[in-house]
Design a protein around this motif. Structure first.
Motif, PDB file in Angstrom:
ATOM      1  N   HIS A   1       1.062  -1.072   0.023  1.00 52.77           N
ATOM      2  CA  HIS A   1       0.248   0.062   0.003  1.00 52.77           C
ATOM      3  C   HIS A   1       0.759   1.193  -0.273  1.00 52.77           C
ATOM      4  O   HIS A   1       2.133   1.178   0.479  1.00 52.77           O
ATOM      5  CB  HIS A   1      -0.975  -0.003   1.185  1.00 52.77           C
ATOM      6  CG  HIS A   1      -1.582  -1.265   1.294  1.00 52.77           C
ATOM      7  ND1 HIS A   1      -1.387  -2.295   1.991  1.00 52.77           N
ATOM      8  CD2 HIS A   1      -3.064  -1.079   1.107  1.00 52.77           C
ATOM      9  CE1 HIS A   1      -2.258  -3.373   1.810  1.00 52.77           C
ATOM     10  NE2 HIS A   1      -3.569  -2.844   1.446  1.00 52.77           N
TER      11      HIS A   1
ATOM     12  N   ASP B   1       4.271   2.014   2.582  1.00 51.52           N
ATOM     13  CA  ASP B   1       5.078   1.037   2.759  1.00 51.52           C
ATOM     14  C   ASP B   1       6.356   1.361   2.380  1.00 51.52           C
ATOM     15  O   ASP B   1       6.731   2.153   1.525  1.00 51.52           O
ATOM     16  CB  ASP B   1       4.494  -0.427   2.203  1.00 51.52           C
ATOM     17  CG  ASP B   1       3.183  -0.756   2.627  1.00 51.52           C
ATOM     18  OD1 ASP B   1       2.754  -0.179   3.883  1.00 51.52           O
ATOM     19  OD2 ASP B   1       2.575  -1.641   1.986  1.00 51.52           O
TER      20      ASP B   1
ATOM     21  N   GLY C   1       1.255   4.549  -5.563  1.00 50.05           N
ATOM     22  CA  GLY C   1       1.441   3.339  -5.669  1.00 50.05           C
ATOM     23  C   GLY C   1       2.614   2.829  -6.417  1.00 50.05           C
ATOM     24  O   GLY C   1       2.931   1.696  -6.699  1.00 50.05           O
TER      25      GLY C   1
ATOM     26  N   ALA D   1       1.715  -1.029  -5.700  1.00 44.59           N
ATOM     27  CA  ALA D   1       0.761  -0.877  -4.933  1.00 44.59           C
ATOM     28  C   ALA D   1      -0.489  -2.307  -5.467  1.00 44.59           C
ATOM     29  O   ALA D   1      -0.512  -2.267  -6.705  1.00 44.59           O
ATOM     30  CB  ALA D   1       0.018   0.310  -4.729  1.00 44.59           C
ATOM     31  N   GLY D   2      -0.835  -3.121  -4.451  1.00 43.47           N
ATOM     32  CA  GLY D   2      -1.687  -4.062  -4.685  1.00 43.47           C
ATOM     33  C   GLY D   2      -0.915  -5.495  -4.987  1.00 43.47           C
ATOM     34  O   GLY D   2      -1.548  -6.378  -5.394  1.00 43.47           O
TER      35      GLY D   2
ATOM     36  N   GLN E   1       2.043   0.184   6.515  1.00 43.13           N
ATOM     37  CA  GLN E   1       0.872   1.004   7.381  1.00 43.13           C
ATOM     38  C   GLN E   1       0.064  -0.175   7.954  1.00 43.13           C
ATOM     39  O   GLN E   1      -0.479  -1.054   7.444  1.00 43.13           O
ATOM     40  CB  GLN E   1       0.226   1.768   6.360  1.00 43.13           C
ATOM     41  CG  GLN E   1      -0.798   2.711   6.796  1.00 43.13           C
ATOM     42  CD  GLN E   1      -1.544   3.376   5.701  1.00 43.13           C
ATOM     43  OE1 GLN E   1      -2.133   3.076   4.717  1.00 43.13           O
ATOM     44  NE2 GLN E   1      -1.527   4.621   5.836  1.00 43.13           N
TER      45      GLN E   1
END
Length: 226
Positions: A46, A49, A71, A84-85, A116
């Motif tokens: 996320h 991070d 991201g 991200a993801g 996070q």
């Protein structure tokens, strides 16, 4: 001798019939065996991070990067990369694909240094509105208690829980704390998920749609999420 021949012929016919029947029998597909634990889910990255990227043979390219709000991370080798993801193994493979153009047989490790913690937001008529760490099996009522409980002006019969579905839309659930308290039916309390937002209104909201646009929640919730 004739008797032996007859027995031999009969035996051959029986064997042939058995082989034909076996050949015509549909083959059963062997299903894969499932483990008791199913598929293991890994942590996905996320914004916020922090990653450590470490090269085994070229440590001069080691770096620590933060996942940006959009991201992406910025690499010394490979440029910007959206992470991200994705989990750490997926990110490692993406980086390897990028750096192979410049390094021969690279080996690297991606380490999650900071992340996070999942949180929920409680706002409205509570004593201490704000962002709270999401503990295991935390419910909506427990989150309100973490926020100091209801103010005297709170409408505890209509607690609203907003759950993000996508970038634009959130699902809305309404909880009646008075009913839960009177019937002791706490099983109907809602177990929260990361990013859930709780609003305790001052006055009764006569009508609330099942789904709302996230932009409409900015006034109530997003100042608390910073």
């Amino acid at each position: 001798m004739m008797l032996l021949r007859k027995i031999f012929v009969i035996a051959l016919l029986c064997i042939s019939a058995s082989l034909v029947a076996y050949a015509q029998t549909p083959t059963r597909t062997q299903r894969p065996r499932l483990t008791a634990f199913g598929v293991e889910e890994r942590y996905v990255l996320h914004p916020g991070d922090v990653l450590g990227i470490e090269y085994r043979y070229t440590p001069e390219f080691n770096q620590t990067v933060s996942v940006q709000p959009d991201g992406f991370i910025s690499l010394q080798m490979g440029g910007d990369l959206k992470v991200a993801g994705r989990n750490l193994e997926q990110v490692r493979n993406l980086i390897l694909t990028r750096v192979r153009a410049r390094l021969e047989s690279p080996e690297l490790t991606v380490v999650l240094k900071e992340f996070q913690k999942p949180y929920v937001v409680v706002s409205g008529e509570v004593a201490q509105p704000g962002k709270f760490e999401l503990r295991e099996n935390l419910t909506a009522i427990q989150a309100v208690l973490l926020a100091g409980g209801f103010k005297d002006s709170a409408k505890s019969s209509q607690i609203l829980v907003f759950r993000k579905l996508n970038a634009d839309t959130a699902e809305v659930r309404s909880l009646n704390f008075k009913t839960l308290k009177r019937t002791s039916d706490l099983e109907n309390d809602l177990t929260l998920q990361p990013g859930d937002m709780i609003l305790v209104p001052r006055n009764r909201i006569s009508k609330i749609e099942r789904y709302v646009r996230l932009a409409s929640l900015t006034t109530f919730l997003y100042p608390l999420m910073r």
